[in-house]
Design an enzyme around this catalytic site. Structure first.
Site, PDB file in Angstrom:
ATOM      1  N   ASP A   1    -115.494 -98.685  73.595  1.00 26.90           N
ATOM      2  CA  ASP A   1    -115.468 -99.873  74.433  1.00 26.90           C
ATOM      3  C   ASP A   1    -116.934-100.313  74.586  1.00 26.90           C
ATOM      4  O   ASP A   1    -117.866 -99.630  74.125  1.00 26.90           O
ATOM      5  CB  ASP A   1    -114.817 -99.561  75.776  1.00 26.90           C
ATOM      6  CG  ASP A   1    -114.229-100.796  76.457  1.00 26.90           C
ATOM      7  OD1 ASP A   1    -114.530-101.924  76.026  1.00 26.90           O
ATOM      8  OD2 ASP A   1    -113.469-100.634  77.427  1.00 26.90           O
TER       9      ASP A   1
ATOM     10  N   HIS B   1    -115.710-101.722  83.882  1.00 28.80           N
ATOM     11  CA  HIS B   1    -116.793-102.687  83.694  1.00 28.80           C
ATOM     12  C   HIS B   1    -117.867-102.513  84.767  1.00 28.80           C
ATOM     13  O   HIS B   1    -119.025-102.881  84.548  1.00 28.80           O
ATOM     14  CB  HIS B   1    -116.263-104.125  83.754  1.00 28.80           C
ATOM     15  CG  HIS B   1    -115.360-104.485  82.618  1.00 28.80           C
ATOM     16  ND1 HIS B   1    -114.007-104.257  82.646  1.00 28.80           N
ATOM     17  CD2 HIS B   1    -115.632-105.050  81.417  1.00 28.80           C
ATOM     18  CE1 HIS B   1    -113.469-104.670  81.516  1.00 28.80           C
ATOM     19  NE2 HIS B   1    -114.435-105.153  80.748  1.00 28.80           N
TER      20      HIS B   1
END
Length: 336
Positions: free
Chosen positions: A253, A183
């Protein structure tokens, strides 16, 4: 109306006028919900209905509802479910009990989602954590053995599907060795190919027939030293489709994550060119959503066939007594 090859987020609890117009024009394959989109059951159902009013009655709605740290729907309106590691600990004491719990917990999660009109859950996590791995996976994993991870992930997938919801296995070909959180930054894994295939890849092989899968934003130097899996034709083609044998619809993702560089348009083009079927964008930023949409073609060819086959795998919920099942699951947790 043909959907386009991306999944989008939205900014809040209801659609804005601008989002509604965007959805009507852009025709995304699906909507993914996050905590910013969740308040109460009636509100979530209304947001799902708004989305489907804009893009079509059969449009896909997804959420990350694993349990533990990754649970977008939680108390007071929805139960708090255990993280994957709890099922792994139970499995270590009693393998059959662990498998039954993984299936039942996922079945109950599916019941929560089905009642809201959510049709896809980004579960199970089949990553195998390594000692050097960042805690971003941590207790989300079912264990440290590929065989155990695969077995519990398969049980969870069965539970989700028994509840009328489709699973997404993640993060191929394995996020457990990543030494940083994707992230925030791009992880680089230096393990050799034989090690990766014996551990990370091995956990995904028994799950290759699941309807949806998700890539990892991780560079594996032994597989492709220059590109993370999401953007790598080599990894998508030779490893995810080849060594793993994954036959389902493959989504990225979240393309807005810090692991990736370049504009959202560049990321989308690269991911779809690498062989991903669906570009996933989650943060609800409309400017970014428009960039992703502009680079996402209509679903066609093999990607369209895989997505259609994935959706066709959805079946009506089984006829279990949910109150009895919830009581049984509570007893499992209390006994542990």
């Amino acid at each position: 109306m043909t959907a386009r090859a991306f999944i989008t987020g939205v900014s809040g609890l209801r659609l804005t006028d601008a989002e509604r117009q965007f959805l009507r024009t852009a025709r995304p394959f699906g909507l993914i919900l996050f905590k910013r989109n969740v308040d109460a059951p009636s509100q979530v159902s209304a947001l799902v209905d708004e989305f489907r009013d804009a893009v079509g009655a059969e449009a896909t709605v997804l959420v990350d509802q694993e349990g533990g740290r990754v649970q977008r729907l939680g108390p007071p309106h929805w139960p708090a479910y255990p993280a994957g590691a709890w099922y792994g600990a139970l499995h270590a004491r009693d393998p059959q009990a662990g498998l039954a719990a993984a299936r039942l917990g996922a079945r109950l999660i599916a019941a929560d989602l089905f009642s809201l009109g959510i049709t896809v859950d980004c579960l199970p996590v089949a990553d195998v954590p390594a000692p050097e791995g960042d805690p971003v996976i941590g207790d989300r994993a079912y264990g440290t053995s590929p065989d155990v991870v695969a077995a519990l992930a398969a049980a969870a997938a069965e539970g989700v599907m028994a509840g009328g919801v489709l699973p997404v296995v993640k993060h191929m070909p394995g996020h457990g060795r990543a030494a940083c959180d994707s992230h925030k930054a791009l992880p680089v894994v230096a393990a050799d190919r034989a090690t990766l295939e014996a551990t990370d890849v091995a956990a995904f092989r028994p799950l290759a027939g699941l309807p949806f899968g998700m890539t990892a934003h991780v560079v594996y130097t032994a597989l492709d030293p220059d590109r993370p899996a999401t953007l790598s034709p080599t990894i998508v083609g030779e490893v995810i489709r080849g060594a793993i044998g994954f036959s389902g619809a493959l989504m990225t993702d979240d393309l807005s994550m810090g692991a990736l560089s370049g504009s959202l348009a560049e990321r989308t083009r690269a991911a779809l060119a690498a062989g991903c079927d669906l570009a996933l964008h989650c943060n609800g930023n409309l400017v970014e959503m428009e960039q992703v949409a502009a680079e996402s073609p209509d679903l066609a060819g093999a990607a369209a066939l895989r997505c259609a086959a994935a959706l066709a795998a959805r079946r009506p919920p089984d006829g279990i007594d949910l109150a009895e099942a919830r009581a049984a699951f509570s007893r499992m947790i209390a006994a542990s």
